[in-house]
Design a protein around this motif. Structure first.
Motif, short mmCIF file in Angstrom:
data_model
loop_
_atom_site.label_atom_id
_atom_site.label_comp_id
_atom_site.label_asym_id
_atom_site.label_seq_id
_atom_site.Cartn_x
_atom_site.Cartn_y
_atom_site.Cartn_z
N LEU A 26 0.82 -1.21 0.00
CA LEU A 26 0.00 0.00 0.00
C LEU A 26 0.86 1.26 0.00
O LEU A 26 0.51 2.28 -0.62
N GLU A 27 2.00 1.20 0.69
CA GLU A 27 2.89 2.35 0.71
C GLU A 27 3.40 2.65 -0.70
O GLU A 27 3.52 3.82 -1.09
N GLN A 28 3.68 1.61 -1.47
CA GLN A 28 4.14 1.81 -2.85
C GLN A 28 3.08 2.49 -3.71
O GLN A 28 3.41 3.19 -4.67
N LEU A 29 1.82 2.29 -3.34
CA LEU A 29 0.71 2.90 -4.10
C LEU A 29 0.35 4.28 -3.57
O LEU A 29 -0.56 4.93 -4.11
N GLY A 30 1.01 4.70 -2.50
CA GLY A 30 0.67 5.97 -1.90
C GLY A 30 -0.58 5.93 -1.06
O GLY A 30 -1.19 6.99 -0.77
N ARG A 31 -0.98 4.75 -0.65
CA ARG A 31 -2.18 4.59 0.18
C ARG A 31 -1.81 4.70 1.65
O ARG A 31 -0.65 4.56 2.05
N ALA A 32 -2.84 4.92 2.48
CA ALA A 32 -2.64 5.01 3.93
C ALA A 32 -2.21 3.66 4.48
O ALA A 32 -2.44 2.61 3.87
N SER A 33 -1.60 3.66 5.66
CA SER A 33 -1.13 2.43 6.29
C SER A 33 -2.30 1.69 6.93
O SER A 33 -3.38 2.22 7.15
N VAL A 34 -2.04 0.42 7.27
CA VAL A 34 -3.06 -0.42 7.89
C VAL A 34 -3.24 -0.02 9.35
O VAL A 34 -2.28 0.05 10.12
N ARG A 35 -4.49 0.25 9.74
CA ARG A 35 -4.79 0.59 11.12
C ARG A 35 -5.25 -0.63 11.91
O ARG A 35 -4.90 -0.82 13.07
N SER A 36 -6.05 -1.48 11.27
CA SER A 36 -6.54 -2.69 11.95
C SER A 36 -6.84 -3.75 10.91
O SER A 36 -7.00 -3.46 9.73
N ILE A 37 -6.93 -4.98 11.38
CA ILE A 37 -7.19 -6.12 10.49
C ILE A 37 -8.14 -7.07 11.18
O ILE A 37 -8.06 -7.30 12.39
N SER A 38 -9.08 -7.63 10.40
CA SER A 38 -10.03 -8.60 10.95
C SER A 38 -10.26 -9.70 9.94
O SER A 38 -10.15 -9.48 8.73
N PRO A 39 -10.59 -10.91 10.40
CA PRO A 39 -10.83 -12.02 9.46
C PRO A 39 -12.03 -11.73 8.57
O PRO A 39 -12.98 -11.06 8.97
N ALA A 40 -11.96 -12.21 7.33
CA ALA A 40 -13.10 -12.07 6.42
C ALA A 40 -14.27 -12.89 6.93
O ALA A 40 -14.11 -13.85 7.70
N ALA A 41 -15.48 -12.53 6.49
CA ALA A 41 -16.69 -13.19 6.99
C ALA A 41 -16.71 -14.67 6.66
O ALA A 41 -17.15 -15.49 7.47
N PHE A 42 -16.23 -15.05 5.46
CA PHE A 42 -16.24 -16.45 5.04
C PHE A 42 -14.80 -16.97 5.02
O PHE A 42 -14.00 -16.55 4.19
N ALA A 43 -14.50 -17.84 5.95
CA ALA A 43 -13.15 -18.42 5.98
C ALA A 43 -13.03 -19.48 4.90
O ALA A 43 -13.96 -20.24 4.64
N GLY A 44 -11.86 -19.53 4.26
CA GLY A 44 -11.62 -20.53 3.23
C GLY A 44 -10.30 -21.22 3.45
O GLY A 44 -9.73 -21.18 4.54
N ARG A 45 -9.78 -21.83 2.40
CA ARG A 45 -8.52 -22.56 2.52
C ARG A 45 -7.32 -21.63 2.58
O ARG A 45 -6.23 -22.05 2.96
N ASN A 46 -7.52 -20.36 2.18
CA ASN A 46 -6.45 -19.37 2.22
C ASN A 46 -6.74 -18.32 3.28
O ASN A 46 -7.88 -18.16 3.71
N GLY A 47 -5.70 -17.59 3.69
CA GLY A 47 -5.90 -16.52 4.65
C GLY A 47 -6.58 -15.33 4.00
O GLY A 47 -6.11 -14.84 2.97
N THR A 48 -7.68 -14.86 4.57
CA THR A 48 -8.40 -13.71 4.02
C THR A 48 -8.76 -12.76 5.16
O THR A 48 -9.22 -13.18 6.21
#
Length: 368
Positions: A26-48
């Protein structure tokens, strides 16, 4: 990288690492940094995860697991992003890919705040025009020029596991329900032969760009725009796979609803004998066939040059999808519920004799 990023202390190592990697992209794109992270609503075989940025915006992150995903899944996701850019008329609306890290197998997408169709089905809030819109989406996708696309990887039906047996490492983690179900499948020679025939059919008809892993949870409704997500299996394939899997979702839900009162069907009987169960199941499936018919009508208004055997192959895929859903369910329980076995039984009939069932299940000839 910004030093203002805040992470909850309870964050697991995988999510924390994903946050750090996403911050760098995101920094490379000029976007803001990550403030918080939460699991996606539907868990799958990959991390989301859903990442909330310092400016209040959100993005969606997916990190492909080395254990459960091959490098092809990452590459196919990138391939769809390229396809969507070069074929905007044919590509379904989807979450835009904004950044990727091939070495770390991480993708960052625009965040979609809408709802999954899987949730809407459970709550009986599916839009009345969903079948028609889904048919149009698939019709446009399947009629795109297939130039440059690689064939999809055909891993289902799992012919090798049916013929040769389950790998030992996988078998050691089986539930009792999986052990019982796979023993039944591997002793069913008619089913195995039909699965082999379906594989051969598919290899002979890899002619169109397809999603290849189509389920209701892959559809997402955002402000009345229907999105199609998760392009990990995207490539050149048989359009019958997409059509059969989506239709199979409706039939599977209908069979499971045999023992519910969903759809204003009234309370189910307290006790089922075989005759009554068959009658109620047929009634339930009959209630969703109009949706499949509308899917097919809408699809064939756009994909007018389909081959005559497409409805038959789609019905065979529908049949295997019901069996596959029961296989997935068996991984979660010690004993497969009777209604799941019934769904697999319906699927077996459609797989063995798709030419006998395609019209009854909604894949009839359409007038253009």
């Amino acid at each position: 990288m910004s030093t203002t990023t805040l992470y909850p202390r309870s964050l697991n190592p995988e999510a924390h690492q994903a946050s750090l990697l996403a911050d760098a992209l995101l920094e490379q794109l000029g976007r803001a940094s990550v403030r918080s992270i939460s699991p996606a609503a539907f868990a799958g075989r990959n991390g989301t995860w859903v990442l909330t940025l310092a400016d209040g915006s959100k993005v969606f992150a997916k990190r492909f697991s080395e254990k459960s995903s091959t490098p092809r899944a990452f590459n196919r996701s990138l391939e769809f992003a390229r396809f969507a850019h070069t074929h905007p008329h044919h590509a379904p609306a989807s979450a835009r890919l904004i950044a990727s890290n091939e070495i770390e197998r991480l993708l960052i997408f625009d965040y979609c705040p809408g709802e999954s169709l899987a949730s809407m089905v459970v709550e009986e809030r599916v839009p009345a025009d969903f079948a028609s819109r889904a048919g149009e989406i698939l019709g446009r996708l399947h009629t795109a020029a297939p130039t440059g696309l690689e064939p999809t990887t055909i891993s289902s039906p799992p012919i090798e596991m049916l013929h040769l047996g389950v790998p030992q490492a996988q078998y050691q983690n089986f539930t009792l329900a999986e052990i019982a179900l796979w023993a039944q499948l591997q002793s069913d020679n008619l089913l195995i032969n039909a699965a082999v025939e379906l594989r051969d059919w598919e290899l002979q008809h890899q002619t169109s760009p397809i999603h290849a892993d189509l389920r209701l949870d892959q559809f997402h409704l955002e402000e009345n725009e229907l999105l199609l997500l998760d392009w990990e299996e995207f490539g050149l394939g048989d359009p019958a796979r997409d059509l059969g899997m989506l239709a199979g979702e409706w039939i599977y839900r209908a069979v499971l609803d045999t023992v519910t009162s969903r759809g204003n069907a009234g309370a189910p009987p307290e006790h089922f004998d075989e005759e009554l169960a068959t009658a109620v199941m047929a009634q339930r499936m009959g209630m969703v066939v109009p949706q499949i018919q509308e899917l097919w009508r809408s699809y064939t208004r756009i994909a007018t040059g389909y081959d005559e055997q497409l409805p038959v192959r789609a019905t065979a895929h529908l049949g295997w999808h019901l069996i596959d859903r029961s296989i997935a369910r068996a991984a979660m329980v010690s004993r497969l519920p009777g209604i799941e076995r019934a769904a697999a039984g319906v699927g077996r009939k459609a797989l063995l004799s798709p030419g006998s069932y395609y019209q009854a299940l909604g894949f009839g000839r359409s007038e253009h």
